[in-house]
Write a protein that holds these residues in place. Structure first.
Motif, short mmCIF file in Angstrom:
data_model
loop_
_atom_site.label_atom_id
_atom_site.label_comp_id
_atom_site.label_asym_id
_atom_site.label_seq_id
_atom_site.Cartn_x
_atom_site.Cartn_y
_atom_site.Cartn_z
N LEU A 204 10.83 22.33 -72.42
CA LEU A 204 9.81 23.04 -71.65
C LEU A 204 9.41 22.24 -70.41
O LEU A 204 9.07 22.83 -69.37
N LYS A 205 9.46 20.92 -70.52
CA LYS A 205 9.20 20.09 -69.35
C LYS A 205 10.32 20.26 -68.32
O LYS A 205 10.06 20.42 -67.12
N ILE A 206 11.57 20.23 -68.76
CA ILE A 206 12.71 20.38 -67.85
C ILE A 206 12.68 21.74 -67.16
O ILE A 206 12.94 21.85 -65.96
N LEU A 207 12.33 22.79 -67.90
CA LEU A 207 12.32 24.13 -67.33
C LEU A 207 11.10 24.41 -66.46
O LEU A 207 11.00 25.47 -65.85
N GLY A 208 10.15 23.46 -66.44
CA GLY A 208 8.99 23.61 -65.58
C GLY A 208 7.83 24.35 -66.19
O GLY A 208 6.83 24.62 -65.50
N PHE A 209 7.91 24.69 -67.47
CA PHE A 209 6.80 25.38 -68.12
C PHE A 209 5.69 24.41 -68.53
O PHE A 209 4.56 24.82 -68.80
N VAL A 210 6.01 23.14 -68.62
CA VAL A 210 5.04 22.08 -68.92
C VAL A 210 5.14 21.05 -67.81
O VAL A 210 6.24 20.58 -67.50
N GLN A 211 4.03 20.72 -67.20
CA GLN A 211 4.04 19.74 -66.11
C GLN A 211 3.80 18.32 -66.64
O GLN A 211 4.45 17.37 -66.22
N ARG A 212 2.83 18.18 -67.52
CA ARG A 212 2.49 16.87 -68.08
C ARG A 212 2.27 17.03 -69.57
O ARG A 212 1.66 18.00 -70.02
N PHE A 213 2.71 16.06 -70.33
CA PHE A 213 2.51 16.10 -71.77
C PHE A 213 1.07 15.71 -72.11
O PHE A 213 0.51 14.77 -71.55
N GLY A 214 0.49 16.45 -73.05
CA GLY A 214 -0.83 16.10 -73.54
C GLY A 214 -1.99 16.60 -72.71
O GLY A 214 -3.14 16.27 -73.00
N PHE A 215 -1.73 17.40 -71.66
CA PHE A 215 -2.81 17.84 -70.79
C PHE A 215 -3.04 19.35 -70.85
O PHE A 215 -3.85 19.87 -70.09
N GLY A 216 -2.32 20.06 -71.72
CA GLY A 216 -2.44 21.52 -71.76
C GLY A 216 -3.83 22.01 -72.06
O GLY A 216 -4.37 22.89 -71.37
N ILE A 217 -4.45 21.45 -73.10
CA ILE A 217 -5.79 21.89 -73.49
C ILE A 217 -6.81 21.52 -72.41
O ILE A 217 -7.68 22.31 -72.05
N ALA A 218 -6.68 20.30 -71.88
CA ALA A 218 -7.61 19.86 -70.83
C ALA A 218 -7.51 20.76 -69.60
O ALA A 218 -8.53 21.13 -69.00
N GLU A 219 -6.30 21.15 -69.22
CA GLU A 219 -6.10 22.02 -68.07
C GLU A 219 -6.69 23.41 -68.33
O GLU A 219 -7.31 24.02 -67.44
#
Length: 404
Positions: free
Chosen positions: A360-375
């Motif tokens: 998901l990081k490679i495909l661009g769906f996730v920018q940074r690990f561990g920051f989804g909830i904070a964002e």
């Protein structure tokens, strides 16, 4: 499996609150039963110390030594060693038995190392340590132990799907879309590895010799991944009301590989997001506001797809959109260092599906690990929505986003 030093053993004897030590004045009465329970608990290592636990024979509960009449005999040592082989504890624990002289007194020491294949059972029961106490494991405890075993082997998303073949994977998508995003261009130009070697290096197959697609490989490159992983889809419902049983005005099961599924899901979220337009007083400037910030919904749904459990369940990620809230639920509770108590705290994260997280990081769906909830929380606050709510259970995580 380095033996503990005398100083380390004495420290465990003195620490009466330690969950890594059990003390018995003699091997008599209820001591054999409780001692085996302690061995089972040490092998399970629920607190995840990754250190040995020790059963002392010849030491009282208060940390003092047994009466001078206590003797460490060869028969006692043989009896203790038989704990490993008598078949009562399965799988057999890894342990050593020794006679040690501590503070001038002889003590029998059973050192037990954490098992690579928990949960370990004593006659069908799973025992754990809760501080200085022994307890039987709950269903939640056993789930954690099963995931510890998987963690020590390979994560489920890296497991081979032995019924599938390379033909299930899209070679054109891999070489033209995924690979250029995963590997730097100059490395690709210098790379003479075969198609199979490239797949294996990125976790899409298990290895070159056994070129079965991995679970993550089918999810990423598969032409029909849901055929092989039945739970790999998102169930979307738009409910015209605020209660279960109100009319459903849009329903869809969204599947495909990661790229297809998540882009289709983005389209669905955009289609149901209401944007209001206001004009500021005395000007022609328009102010556009959504009932929900799209970025928050994307983060929460992608988090659910990434962190859910795909093993042992056919349940999908569910996105249920009511008039006053959106509920996003996924199978699989907290994992690894994440617990019910610390769920959602900044800096606390772990990965049940590390290969999927990388995809998901490679495909661009996730920018940074561990920051989804904070964002998601930041976006909701900026949009004026109430704070994000979570209901965290042992087998499910539910995120609730409200309009007001």
């Amino acid at each position: 499996m380095t033996p503990l030093t005398d100083d380390a053993l004495v420290a465990l004897i003195d620490d009466l609150e330690s969950d890594r030590a059990e003390r018995k004045a003699a091997w008599a009465g209820s001591a054999p039963e409780k001692g085996r329970q302690a061995v089972c608990a040490f092998a399970n290592d629920l607190p995840n110390h990754n250190e040995a636990g020790v059963l002392f024979i010849g030491v009282k509960d208060d940390g003092t030594f047994a009466d001078a009449s206590f003797e460490v005999t060869d028969q006692l040592l043989q009896t203790l060693a038989a704990i490993k082989t008598d078949g009562k504890i399965t799988p057999p624990p890894t342990l050593t038995v020794a006679k040690r002289n501590l503070r001038g007194r002889d003590v029998a020491v059973v050192t037990v190392w954490p098992s690579d294949a928990p949960p370990v059972r004593l006659e069908g029961r799973v025992w754990i340590r809760t501080g200085p106490r022994r307890d039987q494991a709950t269903a939640q405890d056993e789930r954690i132990l099963v995931e510890k075993r998987r963690y020590r082997d390979r994560s489920f998303d890296a497991h081979p799907v032995t019924g599938a073949s390379l033909a299930e994977l899209s070679k054109s998508y891999f070489e033209n879309e995924y690979l250029p995003q995963a590997v730097a261009r100059d490395v690709l130009e210098l790379n003479g590895r075969s198609y199979e070697e490239r797949l294996a290096s990125l976790g899409m197959i298990v290895d070159v010799d056994e070129s079965f697609p991995s679970v993550a490989g089918l999810m990423t490159l598969g032409s029909s991944p849901r055929t092989w992983i039945p739970s790999f889809y998102v169930q979307f419902l738009r409910i015209d009301g605020t209660e279960w049983g109100d009319p459903v005005i849009d329903e869809q099961e969204i599947d495909g590989n990661f790229d297809t599924m998540l882009r289709r899901l983005d389209d669905k979220l955009k289609a149901h997001t209401v944007v209001s337009v206001d004009f500021t007083s005395g000007t022609t400037t328009e102010v556009r506001k959504s009932n929900y910030p799209l970025s928050a919904l994307q983060q929460l749904v992608r988090n659910a797809v990434m962190h859910r459990s795909y093993d042992g369940t056919n349940a999908p990620v569910r996105v249920y959109w009511f008039n006053d809230r959106i509920e996003i639920s996924n199978p699989g509770g907290p994992y690894g260092s994440v617990t019910v108590e610390n769920f959602g705290r900044p800096g606390i994260n772990d990965y049940r599906n590390p290969v999927i997280a990388g995809v998901l990081k490679i495909l661009g769906f996730v920018q940074r690990f561990g920051f989804g909830i904070a964002e998601a929380r930041r976006a909701l606050a900026e949009n004026g929505n109430p704070p994000l709510e979570y209901e965290v259970q042992q087998a499910n995580v539910l995120a609730i986003v409200r309009t007001e």
